[in-house]
Each structure stands twice: as C-alpha cells, then as structure tokens.
Enzyme design. Sequence first.
Site, PDB file in Angstrom:
ATOM      1  CG  HIS A  22      -9.433   6.351  46.990  1.00  0.00           C
ATOM      2  ND1 HIS A  22      -8.190   5.795  46.700  1.00  0.00           N
ATOM      3  CD2 HIS A  22      -9.266   7.014  48.166  1.00  0.00           C
ATOM      4  CE1 HIS A  22      -7.333   6.112  47.653  1.00  0.00           C
ATOM      5  NE2 HIS A  22      -7.972   6.857  48.560  1.00  0.00           N
ATOM      6  CG  ASP A 128      -7.488   3.307  44.213  1.00  0.00           C
ATOM      7  OD1 ASP A 128      -6.358   3.221  44.720  1.00  0.00           O
ATOM      8  OD2 ASP A 128      -8.266   4.255  44.425  1.00  0.00           O
ATOM      9  CB  ALA A 340     -21.138  21.120  52.092  1.00  0.00           C
ATOM     10  CG  HIS A 357      -8.405  17.154  54.352  1.00  0.00           C
ATOM     11  ND1 HIS A 357      -9.195  17.916  53.520  1.00  0.00           N
ATOM     12  CD2 HIS A 357      -8.497  15.885  53.880  1.00  0.00           C
ATOM     13  CE1 HIS A 357      -9.743  17.143  52.597  1.00  0.00           C
ATOM     14  NE2 HIS A 357      -9.336  15.907  52.786  1.00  0.00           N
ATOM     15  CB  SER A 362      -9.528  19.092  49.194  1.00  0.00           C
ATOM     16  OG  SER A 362     -10.688  18.485  49.714  1.00  0.00           O
ATOM     17  CD  GLU A 365     -12.897  18.541  44.372  1.00  0.00           C
ATOM     18  OE1 GLU A 365     -13.278  17.416  44.012  1.00  0.00           O
ATOM     19  OE2 GLU A 365     -13.245  19.082  45.447  1.00  0.00           O
ATOM     20  CG  ASP A 381      -2.602  12.055  49.856  1.00  0.00           C
ATOM     21  OD1 ASP A 381      -3.390  11.822  50.801  1.00  0.00           O
ATOM     22  OD2 ASP A 381      -2.974  12.561  48.787  1.00  0.00           O
TER      23      ASP A 381
END
Length: 470
Positions: A22, A128, A340, A357, A362, A365, A381
Amino acid sequence: MGEDGNGGRLRVVVVPLPAQGHLNQLLHFSRVIAQRGATVSFVATSTHIHQVRSRVQGWDLHDFDIRFKELPMPHLSAGEPDAQSSHMFPLHLTPLFEAVEDQLGSHVDQLLRTVCSENNNRVVIVYDTIMGWIQSVATKYSIPAYAFRPTGAYYNLWVKQVSDETRGLSPVNISEKRCFPERLLKYSRRQRSMLGAVKGYIINTFSALESEFIQQGREEFVYGGKPVWTVGPLLPQTFFNVEQRSRSQADIECMRWLDTQPPASVLYVSFGSISSLSAAQIRELADGLERSGQLFLWVLRISDGAHFSTELQFDSTCRFLQQGYESRLEGRGFIARNWAPQLDILFHKSTGGFLTHCGWNSTVESISAGVGMLAWPLHTDQFANSALITRELKAGLQVKEWQNAEENEIVSAEEVEKAVKRLMRSEEGMQVRKRAQELKGEARKAVGDGGSSWKDVDSLLHHFSQSFSD
C-alpha cells in the site's frame, strides 16, 4: 497544476495504509501527480516512511515535490510475524492498522489543520480505502477526499458480489475465511462503511488490462456511482526503456548472479513483503524447485513486522532448508536475503517467469515487465488476482486448483515441480509468456503521452482543482 482554478496554491495530502504494498503504490502515485506539477504531502509513521523510502526503485526522491510528513509510531504490545500461524495472512499487522486508527487521529487532525492553514484551505486528500477513518477528519476541515483502491477492478467485483451474497456469480469460488482472518475482515468492513463522502475512486490498473471489469463495477454500483480514474501501472516509466533504465544498488549480489544467466531462463520466486510460508511449505517448495532442474532466484523471507524489523531474520528462515541445500544448488539457484529489488529483477533480460503470491503490486509489475506468472495465492485479494491472471488474461498458470482449499493446504514438491516445468518449458507456458509480452506493450501505452492512464491522471488533477467550486 500548482494553482487551482481560483489561483490558490493546491496541495495533495496522501495517506497510505502502513503495509509495504500500500505504501509503495501511493508513493508511486505521489510521484506521478508531482511530475504533473502537484505539491504532495505523503503522510505515514516515521517507521513506514523510512521503510518505503529505503525500498523505492526507479526514481530519485529528490526529483519531485513530495514532502514527507511523519506521524509517531503507535504503541503496540506485539507486532512480530509468526511464520507458523494457522492463517496465511500476517495476523500481527491487523493490530497495527487498528492502533493507527485508535491512536493517531489527533495527530492527523493537527497535521491537516496546519496544511490547510499553510495552503489557504486549498487542500485535497487521497487516502487508502482501508483507512476510511481519515474521511471524518477530512470532512471536519471540508477537504475534498478521494479514495485510492490498492486492488484491481476484478477483485473489487468479487468483494461486492460476496457481500451481496451472489457467490454463484462471483469470479472466484473461495470463501472469505480462506482470504481474511475474521479480525481483519471486521476492520476492513468498518473502513469501507466510512467512504460515502468520497469524491471518487483511484485505481492502480489500466484500461487494456481491466476495462471490462471496471465497466461492470460501475454498472453493479461497486463504486457507489462515483467517478473512477485508472492511473496504472504505477511504476517508473523508465523501466519500459532499456536505454534509460538504471539499476538500483539494493541487493546487488542477486543482480550480478542474474547477469550471468541466459535470456529468459530464470524463474523468479517471491511471496511479497507481508506473507510467510510455514517451515513444511518452505521445504516442499525447495524440493520442488530442485527437482524441476530450473534456474531460479528465490527471495526467502518472512513477513515484515509491524515495526519493520525483519531484515535480520533471514538466517532463521533458512534453517527450514535441508542441510547442504544451497551448496548443492550453487550456480543453478540463488537465494536472496529478505527484500530484493523486484522491479530490477522482473525487467532483467534473464528473468523468464515469476512464481508469485499474486499480490496486486506483483501482478501489475509482472504484467508491466512482460513476465508470465505461476500463481500461488495466499490470502486477501490474491485468489481473485490469480483468477484474473490465469482465466481472463491468460498471462499465467495456476500452481494448482485452489477452489475451496483449506487454509493450511500444503503444495507438494511434486506439484511445484510440475507447475514450474509447465510455465518454463511447455508450449502452454510459451503461449502464456507471449501473452505477458503483449500486455507489457499495452501497459507501456497506457502510461505514455496520450495513453488511457495518462488521460485519467489529467482528468483527476482537473477534478482536484474543480472540487473547490462545487
């Protein structure tokens, strides 16, 4: 956009939830609007400002007019992750979210009062959606407020359909219990109930990715009839340009290892910053990766603590691996310590797949990097995102079928081995990776000059300016 329609200075106050995914999205959002001329105040605890600043990739914080406003860290009696928890969600973070709401309201009140005074009341706020309590403070000072949804449109539909008890129409046949611990579910519902006065919703997605589900969400009143702006993917555009891209210096050892590998040959393995696998699951995953014969880069870590204190916990996590595992796989597998530089890894020429996951950061991206995914959702989610990736976008494959799965279900080494080979070596996997490359092109168009997200950012900034004349 430094001046609003009435000639007064306009400031945008941004308030994220104190969790990495977030924080990261709203920091990148702050950069995007600051790049268009907005003056931004990014508000979080001192601990979490340090966290997000230390992990930012792809741009220099000094290049944009973003001012960090620090709140004190609330008092917590606990806050450390438990890798052996019976629920996949990091339960130790929910008390942090509650403590921020309970203890920091007066600090936010004082900050907004000061910001309004300094900017002649020309202030808008973006918060948020899981920080709905901010709305009452915004209302007190008549600050136009906009809610930022850190999840995709597909997931937002699922939440609406589950809450309406229309599970038969839901895109994901997974129970709320599997996705959310009860305490978090109660907190989230309370926050969402406070959003009625928002001017509109901002989503980190883009038209070519989720246009069907954005429109369906509007039709099903997911957004309460309010305007919706899609402003993603929220990541530096320089990552799309090999000539302009400069690699971060964080965790450079793993990047050097990647530099020595053939193009599109490495499977990147990461479960994000707020998820932990059990010792038994780590051993099965390790065994499956070894048996697959695939080159891999694995970020092995446990969830961030509430106090951002996991950087020294790698060694304890690695104890779950079989003795001699790392030396046995030397040259074929690289295990990175804790955090990383994910964007650097995903956009690297040697990365050919992503075992993920399916957190929304992710997901976006990986799509932006054109990397096909192997979906292993854990909570919140992520099950909806995995269905979007595999069923709708055809940009990934499931590690296994998850419908009605138990909370503590173990993915076996055999299942890991089979899934890795499907993604990295089969014709099916090749088609998935090709589709991911197509979506990369669409992502690049969306944020480029005249793209769908570029236009929505312009529309949003205009709406900010016009909100004072309503």
